[in-house]
Motif scaffolding. Sequence first.
Motif, mmCIF file in Angstrom:
data_model
loop_
_atom_site.group_PDB
_atom_site.id
_atom_site.type_symbol
_atom_site.label_atom_id
_atom_site.label_comp_id
_atom_site.label_asym_id
_atom_site.label_seq_id
_atom_site.Cartn_x
_atom_site.Cartn_y
_atom_site.Cartn_z
ATOM 1 N N LEU A 62 25.245 78.982 87.132
ATOM 2 C CA LEU A 62 25.415 78.777 85.632
ATOM 3 C C LEU A 62 26.867 78.958 85.341
ATOM 4 O O LEU A 62 27.405 79.880 85.859
ATOM 5 N N VAL A 63 27.134 78.200 84.054
ATOM 6 C CA VAL A 63 28.638 78.046 83.903
ATOM 7 C C VAL A 63 28.593 78.289 82.439
ATOM 8 O O VAL A 63 27.981 77.788 81.571
ATOM 9 N N GLY A 64 29.059 79.669 82.042
ATOM 10 C CA GLY A 64 29.041 80.078 80.569
ATOM 11 C C GLY A 64 30.402 79.851 79.965
ATOM 12 O O GLY A 64 31.695 80.405 80.549
ATOM 13 N N ILE A 65 30.426 79.183 79.038
ATOM 14 C CA ILE A 65 31.804 78.978 78.184
ATOM 15 C C ILE A 65 31.681 79.542 76.929
ATOM 16 O O ILE A 65 30.980 80.034 76.236
ATOM 17 N N ASP A 66 33.066 79.899 76.621
ATOM 18 C CA ASP A 66 33.308 80.547 75.106
ATOM 19 C C ASP A 66 33.951 79.587 74.105
ATOM 20 O O ASP A 66 35.201 79.395 74.413
ATOM 21 N N THR A 67 33.331 79.266 73.376
ATOM 22 C CA THR A 67 33.784 77.962 72.337
ATOM 23 C C THR A 67 34.442 78.895 71.028
ATOM 24 O O THR A 67 34.769 77.907 70.068
ATOM 25 N N GLY A 68 34.555 79.990 71.000
ATOM 26 C CA GLY A 68 35.328 80.764 70.130
ATOM 27 C C GLY A 68 35.016 80.534 68.544
ATOM 28 O O GLY A 68 33.621 80.217 67.996
ATOM 29 N N LEU A 69 35.912 80.843 67.472
ATOM 30 C CA LEU A 69 35.582 80.530 66.220
ATOM 31 C C LEU A 69 35.249 79.263 65.510
ATOM 32 O O LEU A 69 34.352 78.746 64.756
ATOM 33 N N LEU A 70 35.926 78.168 66.367
ATOM 34 C CA LEU A 70 35.794 76.917 65.767
ATOM 35 C C LEU A 70 35.240 75.888 66.642
ATOM 36 O O LEU A 70 35.092 74.595 66.574
ATOM 37 N N GLY A 71 34.590 76.471 67.993
ATOM 38 C CA GLY A 71 33.813 75.226 68.776
ATOM 39 C C GLY A 71 34.599 74.591 69.294
ATOM 40 O O GLY A 71 34.506 73.218 69.840
ATOM 41 N N THR A 72 35.663 75.020 70.054
ATOM 42 C CA THR A 72 36.798 74.356 71.008
ATOM 43 C C THR A 72 37.006 75.029 72.159
ATOM 44 O O THR A 72 36.707 76.568 72.178
ATOM 45 N N LEU A 73 37.515 74.649 73.277
ATOM 46 C CA LEU A 73 38.201 75.324 74.167
ATOM 47 C C LEU A 73 39.664 75.524 74.471
ATOM 48 O O LEU A 73 40.255 74.166 74.221
ATOM 49 N N ASP A 74 40.240 76.547 74.756
ATOM 50 C CA ASP A 74 41.597 76.748 75.023
ATOM 51 C C ASP A 74 42.112 75.830 76.242
ATOM 52 O O ASP A 74 41.102 75.865 76.979
ATOM 53 N N ALA A 75 43.121 75.343 76.496
ATOM 54 C CA ALA A 75 43.366 74.888 77.570
ATOM 55 C C ALA A 75 43.430 75.542 78.843
ATOM 56 O O ALA A 75 42.959 75.000 79.862
ATOM 57 N N GLU A 76 43.485 76.787 78.845
ATOM 58 C CA GLU A 76 43.375 77.743 80.198
ATOM 59 C C GLU A 76 41.789 77.893 80.537
ATOM 60 O O GLU A 76 41.642 77.511 81.909
ATOM 61 N N GLN A 77 41.098 77.793 79.540
ATOM 62 C CA GLN A 77 39.738 77.685 79.912
ATOM 63 C C GLN A 77 39.184 76.463 80.277
ATOM 64 O O GLN A 77 38.257 76.337 81.284
#
Length: 505
Positions: free
Chosen positions: A240-255
């Motif tokens: 299972l891969v859980g991602i964090d799309t933050g305040l605006l629904g995007t991913l930072d480059a490191e993630q």
Amino acid sequence: MLRVSDSSRDTAQGAGWGSAEPGAYKQLMPPHVRKVSWLDPRTLWAARNGVLASWFGDPTGRTRGRWVARRQAAGVPADKVFRREVPDRFSFMVIGDTGEGGDSQYAAVPGFLKTGRGTEFAVITSDVIYPVGSADDYGNNFFRPYRDYPAPIYAIPGNHDWYEGLGAFMRVFCGDTPPLAPAPRPRPLGRAWWRALLWHRPHPKDGQHLDEARKLRSAPGQQAEQPGPYWALDAGPVRLVGIDTGLLGTLDAEQGAWLREVSAGPRPKILLTGSPLYVDGEHHPCPIDGGGTVDDIVRDPEHHYVAAIGGDIHNYQRYPVQVDGRTIQYVVSGGGGAFMHATHTIPRVSVGGVTERDFRCYPLRGDSLAFYSRLYARRLRLPRVGLSESEATAVIAERLGVEPGRAPGPGTRVTRRTRLVASLLGAGGRPDRTSRFRLPVRKTYTQLFSPSSVTYTPPFFKSFLRLDVSAREIRVRCFAATGNRPQELDPPLEDEVVIPLERAL
Ligand SMILES: [Fe+2]
């Protein structure tokens, strides 16, 4: 063995309409519930950071990087992969957008507990705590409702969990990580300076009651610690891969770089995200800073994703998309506790090769239209605006040119009144003569007005998933909670799909 009662596809009672014994969920609720009013200016002001981030630049990526660095300093491995020993066949729960703390959250709890029997763990997909992710709301909006769920609960944050910088989420889910030191002062009068000036921050005394609240889920089997806001969990044959799309629904480059790394290899994978990739009949691939999208990674045949499950939108939708001869199940599962987002505004589905034939949603569009029409009938004191579930079902079938999700009652006619109400409420998302006067249920209005659909009586149209995993397949089932007792005792099965794993292995 779980008994399954009528679903909303079988009968109106299965959807929670009509008079039924009310659910026992109220006994689980605290004596005093602070009702979240999304039209209260104080709530909107406290939740202003999303707007500030879109105006003055989004600091989430940098803040997330600081959280992640802190976790790594505490010994978390760089790949953020953790493992759970599970039997050959095991099950887990997924529930999205839970943390409102009111009737609609607690109404889903008895069915969640019943359906979740024997599961190894649960994952909350986004918006663990409304309105702003405060530590002091974890008691009534997380620990209390799930006190009787005996297994660990992991989570990915949604935008609301970020409104106070994710500090409370990090304390609860990530080994009690202490707060970050304040960021350096930005250059005066620059964009970051204005943002910092207006930024909402946690109350200095926030979290005083957290230790008390934690006692509600203090059994050894309930303890959970995850590597950070984004993570990968290996359990049995799946990752299972859980991602964090933050305040605006995007991913930072490191993630984004991390996501590419943990996605490689033959192990079948399920993405869990706060920003669904297919939703409301549209494709939202989710951009990554510096280039590419999350969906590029999901579709890559080398990565062996079999499903992508997202919260954020408070209902259930499923799009089985064909990608290079494979089927990837794109699921929205955000109906776990907060107000209900309309499904009747979803246009006739034709996206990524998925048509109405294969698309599934809960609540059914007719039930969603009936729910909203009655809500506005009450608000506007215009009883003729309210549609019966049969009328709403019939008019939706006519507008979309589809078979009704459930047979409307005998003798139901589509009249000028039902057509007008359906049109005003944006049914089918189809622009027409009256669309200028549509009442606010979708798109730009959704953020502001759909939240005002918070109701305190059934039917609530809540839902959650149970996934049963073996070496050969994953069975995904969506169960419903209406707030009525019959569906608490036998949670209705609203959708089911079996994903074969042989080809991915
Ligand atoms: Fe949400």
